[in-house]
Structures are given as C-alpha cells and as structure tokens.
Scaffold this active site. Structure first.
Site, PDB file in Angstrom:
ATOM      1  N   LYS A 219     -20.265 -19.732 -11.971  1.00  0.00           N
ATOM      2  CA  LYS A 219     -19.278 -19.792 -12.952  1.00  0.00           C
ATOM      3  C   LYS A 219     -17.997 -19.262 -12.308  1.00  0.00           C
ATOM      4  O   LYS A 219     -17.076 -19.923 -12.852  1.00  0.00           O
ATOM      5  CB  LYS A 219     -19.950 -18.786 -13.732  1.00  0.00           C
ATOM      6  CG  LYS A 219     -21.265 -19.078 -14.478  1.00  0.00           C
ATOM      7  CD  LYS A 219     -21.276 -19.916 -15.816  1.00  0.00           C
ATOM      8  CE  LYS A 219     -22.546 -20.093 -16.196  1.00  0.00           C
ATOM      9  NZ  LYS A 219     -22.621 -21.025 -17.572  1.00  0.00           N
TER      10      LYS A 219
ATOM     11  N   TYR B 270       0.912  -1.306  -0.172  1.00  0.00           N
ATOM     12  CA  TYR B 270       0.013   0.137   0.152  1.00  0.00           C
ATOM     13  C   TYR B 270       0.975   1.057  -0.044  1.00  0.00           C
ATOM     14  O   TYR B 270       2.121   1.291  -0.558  1.00  0.00           O
ATOM     15  CB  TYR B 270      -1.081  -0.338   1.430  1.00  0.00           C
ATOM     16  CG  TYR B 270      -2.112   0.853   1.344  1.00  0.00           C
ATOM     17  CD1 TYR B 270      -2.830   1.191   0.168  1.00  0.00           C
ATOM     18  CD2 TYR B 270      -2.156   1.676   2.445  1.00  0.00           C
ATOM     19  CE1 TYR B 270      -3.787   1.794   0.289  1.00  0.00           C
ATOM     20  CE2 TYR B 270      -3.422   2.590   2.520  1.00  0.00           C
ATOM     21  CZ  TYR B 270      -4.098   2.537   1.355  1.00  0.00           C
ATOM     22  OH  TYR B 270      -5.113   3.536   1.617  1.00  0.00           O
TER      23      TYR B 270
HETATM   24  C1  LIG Z   1     -25.599 -23.508 -19.173  1.00  0.00           C
HETATM   25  C2  LIG Z   1     -25.770 -21.961 -19.011  1.00  0.00           C
HETATM   26  O1  LIG Z   1     -24.979 -21.062 -19.093  1.00  0.00           O
HETATM   27  C3  LIG Z   1     -27.333 -21.595 -18.957  1.00  0.00           C
HETATM   28  O2  LIG Z   1     -28.007 -22.515 -19.191  1.00  0.00           O
HETATM   29  O3  LIG Z   1     -27.762 -20.483 -19.190  1.00  0.00           O
HETATM   30 MG   LIG Z   2     -26.073 -19.156 -18.905  1.00  0.00          MG
END
Ligand SMILES: CC(=O)C(=O)O
Ligand SMILES: [Mg+2]
Ligand SMILES: NC(=O)C1=CN([C@@H]2O[C@H](COP(=O)(O)OP(=O)(O)OC[C@H]3O[C@@H](n4cnc5c(N)ncnc54)[C@H](O)[C@@H]3O)[C@@H](O)[C@H]2O)C=CC1
Length: 479
Positions: free
Chosen positions: A169, A114
């Site tokens: 994700k 920092y």
């Molecule tokens: C798998 C995916 O990204 C969906 O079903 O929207």
């Molecule tokens: Mg998707």
C-alpha cells in the site's frame, strides 16, 4: 530445504551438486522432462567436490513447479538449498526504504539537520504546533495501520504477516500520488489499545489509513479516532471500496439508462465493505437498497445483536422484504457481492430485472464467476485483475490522501467520498464507456489529478479544509 509458495512464470532453484555423483547435464534433462526450461545458470561457488548453482527455470504452469522440484530432488548427488520466485525475490528485505532529502557532507550540515541548530526548529514548533505541517514530514505522511485481523481474503493472519500488504500500500501511495506512507502493524487486536496507540503516534502524520481490520471492531476504531484526532482517519476497506464501487455503478447505470433513485439494489455481505458501500449509495440517493447476510435480508422488524445491523436495518429495506438472497434478488436491478465466493447462481440472476448489473466483489473468488452469466447480464464486475471492470480501492486511496494532505483536511466526509467517486467515474468519457469498461485502470494518470481537485473542492465547501492550495484557489477564483 526452504521452499516457498511458488507462482509467476519462472522459479529460481539453488542447488548443491556433489561433482563425483552427478553431471550438470543430468540435472538439465530432469528439469526439461518435468516441463521446465532452464533460462539462466549462475555459479555461486565451486570447488573440486561441490558446486552451488542458481538455476532460473521458466515454467508454463504453476503446477509444474512441484513436478520440477520433485524431479531434481530424486537425483543422487543433488540437494536443493532453496527455491524462490520473482515475487519472493522482490520482497527480500522489504519493498520500501527511507531516503534523506539532503545529504550530510560535513559538520556544518550535521549541525543544521541535527543538534544544535535543529533545536531552534523544535522550539518554533513547540511555540506554534501548527508549524509541524511546514517543518516536518507531517504534511506528506500517512500511517497505514493494521492489526492483521482481516488481511485481504486471508483472515486473521497477524501483524507480521500483514506487513507485505501494508508495504505494498505504501508503494502505491508513493507511486500514484507522491504520498509518503509508513506501514505500521500493531501487535494487538484490542480496540482500546489500537485507539490509544494510533493517537499516540499521530503527531508524525497528516492522515491515518486503517487497513484490514476486521468488523465490527473497525467501525468503533474509525469512529473514535475520527472524533479524537484532528487529522483524517479513513478505513480503506470500507470507504476506498465504497468510493470505487459507486464510481463503477455510476457508469454501469448510465449504460443501462437507469437512475440510482429508482433501482432495486441488493447488497450481499453486510460486513466492513458492505456497510460502507451501502452508506455511499444511500448518500448518493439510493432508495430501494436491501442488505442480505448469512441469515437472509436485514429488516427492521427483526432484532439483531450486532448494533451496526440494527442501525443499518433502520435506514434500508423500505418495503420490509424478508427471506434469503434467492428470494430478495428477484426483480433487483443491481447485485453487489461483498461476502464470499460462489453463492449466487445463474438461476438467481435470471430472476433479476432486465439488464441486470452484477458486481461480484468477493476476493479471491467472486460470488459468481463472470463466465456463468456474461450472456445474461448488462454489466459484470469483480474485484480481480484477470477480468474486465476491476473494482479495487487502489483507485481511491492515493488520490484521496493526496487531496486531504494538500488542503490539510481535518476529516474525510461523505461529500468528499462522493466527489472522489465522481472523479473516478468521469475519467471514462461517454464515447469510451462500454460494458467492459466502466472503471478506469489504476495506471490512468487522469484519476489522481481529477480526484485531488474535486475532493479539495468538497473539503473547502464543507468547511474541513485548513488550507486552500494555490492552484485550487486559482481554479475556484479565490485569492
Ligand atoms: C483491496 C484490499 O484492500 C483488500 O482486499 O483488503
Ligand atoms: Mg484491505
Ligand atoms: N474488491 C474489493 O476491492 C474488495 C473486496 N472485498 C471482499 O469483500 C468480502 C468481504 O470483505 P469484508 O467486508 O472486509 O469482510 P467482513 O468479514 O467484514 O464481511 C463479510 C460479510 O459477509 C457475510 N457472509 C458470509 N457468508 C455469507 C453468505 N453465505 N451469505 C451472505 N453473507 C455472508 C458475513 O457474515 C459478513 O457479514 C471479502 O471477500 C473481501 O475479499 C473487501 C474489500 C475490498
């Protein structure tokens, strides 16, 4: 009572018992009679009057959940505080966190990470912006951006409700490819505002993964961001799906001994996924491809309000076939469904060419259930994990972004997508390939490795790589 959606094979019931009114044995009997099996009891608090306990109850089928809860609710002296399941528990507080790479033990460490020392690093980047790739998280970081407008098959559920998918994700990015991904759900569904916002946050990222943004806005958003940013922008629902679909088709066509140039392909549902899947198949050499939506086959002799369809019609359906799905599926070698559940019949499939390939990918209910046609098709695939041959974009996005981050690609082009599909397809050997195994599992660790290498090679060949990773240079004989 706070009762959440229940699934999985065990639930946890927190209940408050008034000790003068009920004995625990009575609760246990009621649960057992309703089909539950108490596998753990945790006492949360207890005093002379009230005892609060968490009961973990195994259930044989999810319909038993409500029976069990109702049975407990009927008991005098018991009130249910909360019912939860393992899925919800796993989501408590979210699924990811930010962890520093080095600890800060003392003032000296503090002044390095920092102020004041960090200022020298900032100045270096200010003088040479490209240094952001070596001196910040940019080189390994992807934004997973959604507006919550088309989340899975759930529709327009908004940005807060989209977060669990985007966090998921991010987990997959990290676990399968070591990529640090941030879930970013925007509180706007305005195309221009989304574009402006993504551009404004882009300095921190090496790539943008657009997710669950509805069509046709998704096309404009992706196109404009790709034009205006110098990092790759990839709409996962379009291109991730397309890459995995093409990989599956490569292997399915090998099984039936047909070639992509000659087969008649019917794509049903010309939305985000249907357009992208059609595009990759056209790039791969498909000639006889027909798109069908609610009003039947898309054909250039018709006019469409949707510009994307006008453009689509110009590139597809060379024999100008017209009519409903039932009419145009006659003699088709391949059916690809990206529309909605239960709209294809066994009778329709019976009119297809010999050894038909049926990819019914609508989620959660496919265009036709496998059991209805398994005996008359050569290969069947769905988007679901409870049948063989699951076609899902998780097989693509981790390896794709690993590759583009490592070679600092400026974009993800058609050649790179085709290379990714080839990598997925070839992870199943000739000996391994069967009608039930045309697509590898996401846990197959060959997939990301091989995709990374092939995509980087394609990025270098097409001039979009800003860097050649050392091991790629060795493989390719470069210095
Ligand atoms: C798998 C995916 O990204 C969906 O079903 O929207
Ligand atoms: Mg998707
Ligand atoms: N397996 C996978 O990995 C993936 C599956 N999907 C599934 O594909 C489907 C479409 O997804 P998106 O393209 O994102 O949605 P979208 O809303 O952009 O496109 C759906 C298209 O299907 C059309 N459609 C609806 N009913 C129809 C009918 N009766 N006949 C013909 N066409 C019809 C709609 O008019 C629309 O053009 C969804 O069920 C989704 O779950 C989407 C992405 C990935």
């Amino acid at each position: 009572m706070n009762q959440r959606n229940l699934d999985g094979n065990s639930i946890i019931i927190r209940l408050e018992m008034t000790t003068k009114d009920i004995k625990f044995g009575e609760v246990a009997s009621a649960i057992s009679e309703a089909g539950g099996d108490i596998i753990a009891i945790d006492v949360i608090s207890t005093n002379q009057d009230v005892s609060v306990r968490d009961l973990t109850v195994a259930v044989t089928d999810s319909q038993d959940n409500s029976k069990i809860i109702e049975a407990v609710r009927q008991l005098k002296g018991v009130s249910i505080v909360n019912v939860s399941d393992r899925t919800f528990l796993l989501h408590l507080g979210g699924k990811i966190e930010v962890t520093p790479k080095t600890p800060i033990h003392n003032r000296e460490d503090l002044s390095r990470v920092y102020t004041p020392d960090v200022a020298r690093v900032c100045s270096a980047i200010s003088e040479e912006p490209g240094k952001a790739f070596s001196l910040t998280i940019k080189r390994n970081t992807v934004a997973v951006v959604s507006d919550g407008s088309a989340v899975l098959g759930l529709g327009n559920i908004g940005p807060r409700a989209a977060m669990p998918v985007m966090e998921g994700k991010a987990m997959l990015f990290k676990q399968f490819a070591g990529v640090d991904a941030f879930p970013i759900c925007l509180d706007t569904q305005d195309t221009e505002e989304i574009i402006r916002t993504v551009k404004a946050i882009s300095p921190a990222f090496g790539g943008i993964n657009l997710e669950d943004i509805s069509s046709p806005r998704c096309f404009e958003i992706e196109r404009r961001l790709n034009e205006e940013l110098d990092i790759p922008v990839f709409h996962d629902d379009q291109h991730g799906t397309a890459v995995v679909l093409y990989a599956g088709l490569i292997n399915a066509l090998k099984l039936v001994g047909k070639s992509i140039e000659n087969v008649k392909i019917v794509v049903c549902g010309i939305g985000a996924a249907g357009v992208a899947c059609s595009n990759i198949l056209l790039s791969a050499g498909a000639k006889r491809l027909i798109g069908v939506d609610r009003d039947g086959a898309i054909v250039r002799t018709n006019s469409y309000e949707n510009e994307v369809w006008t453009e689509y019609a110009a590139r597809t359906n060379p024999d100008l076939e017209k009519g409903s799905l039932r009419e145009v599926i006659r003699d088709a070698d391949v059916f690809i469904g990206l529309s909605r559940g239960n709209l294809l019949t066994r009778e329709d499939v019976q009119t297809m060419a010999d050894n038909p390939i049926v990819f019914a990918m609508a989620n959660p209910v496919p265009e036709i259930m496998p059991a209805l046609v398994e005996d008359i098709v050569a290969v069947m695939a769905t988007g679901r994990s409870d049948y063989p041959n699951q076609i899902n974009n998780v097989l693509c996005f981790p390896g794709m972004f690993r590759a583009v981050l490592d070679c600092r690609a400026t974009e993800i082009n058609e050649e790179m997508k085709l290379a990714a599909a080839q990598a997925i397809a070839s992870s199943i050997s000739d000996e391994e390939r069967t009608r039930y195994y045309i697509i590898p599992s996401v846990f197959n660790d060959k997939v990301v490795k091989s995709m990374r290498s092939r995509v980087i090679e394609a990025a270098i060949k097409t001039g979009v790589a800003r860097r050649v990773p050392r091991e790629q240079a060795r493989e390719g004989g470069e210095s």
